[in-house]
Design an enzyme around this catalytic site. Structure first.
Site, PDB file in Angstrom:
ATOM      1  N   SER A  88       0.938  -1.371  -0.162  1.00  0.00           N
ATOM      2  CA  SER A  88      -0.210   0.089  -0.023  1.00  0.00           C
ATOM      3  C   SER A  88       1.004   1.151  -0.108  1.00  0.00           C
ATOM      4  O   SER A  88       1.817   1.131   0.621  1.00  0.00           O
ATOM      5  CB  SER A  88      -0.824  -0.063   1.295  1.00  0.00           C
ATOM      6  N   TYR A 106      -2.219  -0.117  10.164  1.00  0.00           N
ATOM      7  CA  TYR A 106      -2.412  -0.736   8.845  1.00  0.00           C
ATOM      8  C   TYR A 106      -1.074  -0.611   7.905  1.00  0.00           C
ATOM      9  O   TYR A 106      -0.669  -1.538   7.397  1.00  0.00           O
ATOM     10  CB  TYR A 106      -3.570  -0.163   8.271  1.00  0.00           C
TER      11      TYR A 106
END
Ligand SMILES: NC(=O)c1ccc[n+]([C@@H]2O[C@H](COP(=O)([O-])OP(=O)(O)OC[C@H]3O[C@@H](n4cnc5c(N)ncnc54)[C@H](O)[C@@H]3O)[C@@H](O)[C@H]2O)c1
Length: 323
Positions: free
Chosen positions: A126, A151
């Site tokens: 990501s 995350y």
């Protein structure tokens, strides 16, 4: 080729499964149906795959050793690992659950791959790994030291884990850092998906911060194309990392303007404070993916939002919309 796609009921995976099946591959899809967002959307995606003979479905959690084992033991040639708890903001409330699904599940999967001699993995990383300190445009070597959320830290942890695995077992791996992916069947927790839904349902949409935050948006077919190219370029003993983004860098306010333009509706906004875990800017340097994979995004933000609005209109725009 027989491909295991993890997180198969998810947004990006749904599009990827279709493409691979269309190219003649056999796909084994696994998903835990995590109720992180509306499960009816995951079921609707699965419904579009259920009639495909080349799609084999396994419902289960990769954290469970037996599930990882069952998936990998099916003579798999390649694993495309998309399964994750994807929320940046929600990871602040549930860091344990995020690491469980994102890191520990990956360890179970890699261990099962080791036992069964599966040597190829593409992993969904990501843009969030660039965190609070990298200077835009983000280059692959800039990531890593200051993630803003559990995350982001979990995604960077998996990248580091893959560095370790390619040194210790026969494995070629590639991590792809996705930049804000959107399109039909998109996630309802992400801005474009949520705003498109709320426009047609005439509901008030939350806008965090001023709307000036910049995101490098990627239409889902471009992301899927990058995954396929990465899968064709895996090399045993190496872990490569690429940005899959670049070229569609706009503010949330611009996104809202385009959504309104293509829907012919006005979005009602509820302005809320920005989150500390949100990056102010994401901007990919796409040079490495272009040079080494021949990848570059083809769908402009205008065209992508027009297609997304057309899909949202069929789903949310009429009382008899198909789910
Ligand atoms: N959509 C984006 O903009 C974006 C950006 C950066 C990275 N990513 C990454 O790309 C991948 C796919 O994202 P998406 O937007 O399609 O998300 P998604 O939530 O729609 O799909 C992920 C799927 O993984 C499943 N899952 C979670 N934990 C699991 C487990 N332990 N075992 C089996 N299945 C499990 C979930 O049920 C879900 O269906 C994720 O890894 C995400 O972190 C996405």
């Amino acid at each position: 080729m027989k491909v295991l796609i993890t997180g198969a009921a998810g947004f990006i995976a749904g599009h990827l499964c279709k493409r691979l099946i269309g190219e003649g591959h056999h796909v084994v899809g696994v998903d835990s149906l995590d109720p992180y967002y509306d499960l009816s959307i995951k079921r609707a995606r699965l419904k579009t795959l259920s009639s495909e003979n080349a799609f084999e479905w396994i419902e289960g959690d990769l954290c469970d050793k037996d599930v990882s084992e069952a998936c990998v033991s099916k003579n798999i040639d390649l694993v495309i690992h998309l399964a994750a708890r994807p929320g940046v903001r929600s990871s602040l409330d549930d860091p344990y659950g995020t690491f469980q699904r994102n890191l520990m599940a990956t360890i179970q999967l890699l261990e099962a791959m080791k036992r069964h001699g599966v040597k190829k993995m593409v992993f969904a990383s990501s843009s969030s790994v660039y965190g609070g300190t990298a200077k835009p445009p983000f280059r692959e070597q800039d990531a890593g030291e200051s993630p803003l959320s559990p995350y982001a830290a979990s995604k960077r942890s998996v990248e580091l884990l893959l560095n370790c695995y390619v040194n210790n077992i026969p494995l070629g791996a590639t991590s792809l850092r996705f930049f804000t992916v959107y399109g039909p069947y998109g996630r309802p927790d992400m801005a474009i998906g949520k705003f498109a839904q709320f426009l047609f349902e005439e509901r008030e949409a939350p806008l965090y911060g001023t709307g000036e935050a910049i995101r490098d948006f990627t239409y889902v077919s471009d992301t899927v194309d990058g995954i396929c190219r990465a899968a064709d370029n895996l090399e045993e003993g190496t872990h490569k990392i690429y940005n899959l983004g670049g070229g569609n860098r706009v503010s949330m306010l611009k996104v809202i303007e385009l959504l309104e333009k293509y829907s012919g509706k006005t979005l009602k906004l509820k302005r809320l404070p920005a989150f500390s875990s949100d990056m102010k800017v994401t901007e990919a340097c796409p040079d490495k993916a272009k040079e080494e994979l021949g990848w570059f995004p083809k769908v402009s933000i205008e065209e992508g939002i027009e297609r997304t609005v057309a899909w949202a209109r069929t789903k949310y725009g009429t009382p008899c919309a198909e789910s």
